[in-house]
Structures are given as C-alpha cells and as structure tokens.
Enzyme design. Structure first.
Site, PDB file in Angstrom:
ATOM      1  N   HIS A   9       1.006  -1.119   0.015  1.00 32.16           N
ATOM      2  CA  HIS A   9       0.060  -0.053   0.001  1.00 32.16           C
ATOM      3  C   HIS A   9       0.943   1.358  -0.034  1.00 32.16           C
ATOM      4  O   HIS A   9       2.082   1.383  -0.599  1.00 32.16           O
ATOM      5  CB  HIS A   9      -1.096   0.144   1.150  1.00 32.16           C
ATOM      6  CG  HIS A   9      -1.680  -1.383   1.180  1.00 32.16           C
ATOM      7  ND1 HIS A   9      -2.762  -1.465   0.261  1.00 32.16           N
ATOM      8  CD2 HIS A   9      -1.776  -2.357   1.928  1.00 32.16           C
ATOM      9  CE1 HIS A   9      -3.458  -2.813   0.477  1.00 32.16           C
ATOM     10  NE2 HIS A   9      -2.663  -3.354   1.322  1.00 32.16           N
ATOM     11  N   GLU A  23      -2.158   0.568   7.827  1.00 29.90           N
ATOM     12  CA  GLU A  23      -1.282  -0.621   7.444  1.00 29.90           C
ATOM     13  C   GLU A  23       0.087  -0.125   6.641  1.00 29.90           C
ATOM     14  O   GLU A  23       1.050  -0.803   6.831  1.00 29.90           O
ATOM     15  CB  GLU A  23      -1.955  -1.459   6.584  1.00 29.90           C
ATOM     16  CG  GLU A  23      -1.274  -2.735   5.972  1.00 29.90           C
ATOM     17  CD  GLU A  23      -1.943  -3.530   4.941  1.00 29.90           C
ATOM     18  OE1 GLU A  23      -1.348  -4.577   4.536  1.00 29.90           O
ATOM     19  OE2 GLU A  23      -3.231  -3.308   4.534  1.00 29.90           O
ATOM     20  N   HIS A  77       2.631  -6.885   4.876  1.00 32.40           N
ATOM     21  CA  HIS A  77       1.154  -6.587   4.965  1.00 32.40           C
ATOM     22  C   HIS A  77       0.610  -6.693   6.515  1.00 32.40           C
ATOM     23  O   HIS A  77       1.337  -7.499   7.007  1.00 32.40           O
ATOM     24  CB  HIS A  77       0.340  -7.182   3.924  1.00 32.40           C
ATOM     25  CG  HIS A  77       0.478  -6.612   2.415  1.00 32.40           C
ATOM     26  ND1 HIS A  77      -0.280  -5.804   2.000  1.00 32.40           N
ATOM     27  CD2 HIS A  77       1.438  -7.307   1.640  1.00 32.40           C
ATOM     28  CE1 HIS A  77       0.103  -5.776   0.838  1.00 32.40           C
ATOM     29  NE2 HIS A  77       1.350  -6.441   0.492  1.00 32.40           N
ATOM     30  N   GLU A 137       1.748 -11.363   6.041  1.00 26.51           N
ATOM     31  CA  GLU A 137       0.641 -10.845   7.019  1.00 26.51           C
ATOM     32  C   GLU A 137       1.148 -11.008   8.396  1.00 26.51           C
ATOM     33  O   GLU A 137       0.827 -12.247   9.034  1.00 26.51           O
ATOM     34  CB  GLU A 137      -0.695 -11.439   6.609  1.00 26.51           C
ATOM     35  CG  GLU A 137      -1.268 -11.419   5.031  1.00 26.51           C
ATOM     36  CD  GLU A 137      -2.096  -9.982   4.681  1.00 26.51           C
ATOM     37  OE1 GLU A 137      -2.050  -9.052   5.478  1.00 26.51           O
ATOM     38  OE2 GLU A 137      -2.690 -10.180   3.618  1.00 26.51           O
TER      39      GLU A 137
END
Length: 178
Positions: A9, A23, A77, A137
């Site tokens: 992102h 995030e 992430h 993650e």
C-alpha cells in the site's frame, strides 16, 4: 543474494485501518527495519518505497522488482477481517517451505496463532514477479492484541525473519576484516 522488499500500500492507499493504525505506515516501518537488518548481514536489498508518502501501483512494484533481478520478493502486509480474527499467515506463489518457516517463526515471536502458509497464485504481486515471491501478513490490524504484540516485538520479529531467510538459503554471515 538480492531481495526486493515491498511495503504494501502507501500514498493514497492506506491499506487496512484499525485500532488507530494504518497498514501502509506500519509496513513501511517494518520494511525499513528488515532492510537494515538484512543489509547488516550482507544481503543486497531493494525497496518498493522507503516512505509512506509514495504511491506505487501493483504493476509498477512488480516491474521495479523484476528490473532488479532479485532472488526473492517479499511483500509486507497487515491483515484485516470483518469479524474478530488473529494470527500470522504467509502467502506464497511457489515457495511453500520458506513461507511455512516464516509463518511459524513470526507466530512464535509474536505469540499469535499460526494461520500457516497459503498458496495464492491469484495475487498480482506474487504471480507477476520473476523471482520467488511471498507475502507476509504479520497480524490483524483490527485486533488490538495482535497489533500490540507486533509493536512490542517489531525488532525481535525482524531479526527472526532475517535469521529464517539466512538459514533457509544457507547464507554465510559477512565477516568484516580488520
């Protein structure tokens, strides 16, 4: 060895938001920590972005990674879920062994549920890179206990990830000569 680190992102895309955190901001910090740790161990690192202010499309991330001729692509992430969820998972395109090792060690360090390694051939950042690719993650951003564990242990988890990569690829430590 060369590794391309992708802080997921960024810029106009904050990624998941929860518990007062974005995030993109957290993974940028984690990418810079991992970059420094791996460089200290003699690994050449490329970053998709080093600040949260940069917006880089998925295609641009993959093109940038492919241009480096890196050996490994790691996208960082933090997960999110509509319902309460917890844990660590590492998504992979073709490297189940490394993904499983990383999922286990990250879960151990953060003392979170190990959701395991999961093959995801549908994810653009995994299927559009020429090198082995994984997506970490770390935890769930909308679970306060998960986030607190990550923030409390970010240095330890960074070192554990670096150790796991070094051991997986059987890389020898760099020795400074005086």
């Amino acid at each position: 060895m060369k590794i391309f680190l992708d802080a997921g992102h960024g810029g106009r895309d904050p990624g998941a938001i929860g518990c007062g955190y974005h995030e993109a901001v957290l993974v940028t910090e984690l990418a810079n920590l991992l970059k420094n740790e791996l460089e200290q161990r003699g690994i050449q690192i490329y970053l998709s972005r080093s600040t949260n202010q940069v917006t880089l499309a998925l295609g641009d991330r993959c093109r940038k990674a492919n241009a480096t001729d890196a050996d490994l692509f790691i996208s960082l992430h933090i997960n999110s879920a509509k319902n309460v969820a917890t844990g660590v998972e590492v998504l992979y395109y073709d490297n189940v062994t490394l993904a499983a090792k990383l999922s286990t060690i990250i879960a151990d360090v953060l003392k979170l549920r190990n959701r395991g390694a999961k093959q995801r051939k549908d994810l653009y950042v995994l299927n559009s890179t020429r090198m082995s690719a994984i997506l970490i993650e770390y935890c769930f951003i909308n679970n306060l206990a998960d986030i607190q564990s990550l923030l409390t242990n970010k240095i330890n988890v960074t070192k554990a990830i670096a150790d796991t990569i070094i051991n997986h690829y059987e890389l020898l430590p760099v020795v400074d000569e005086f």
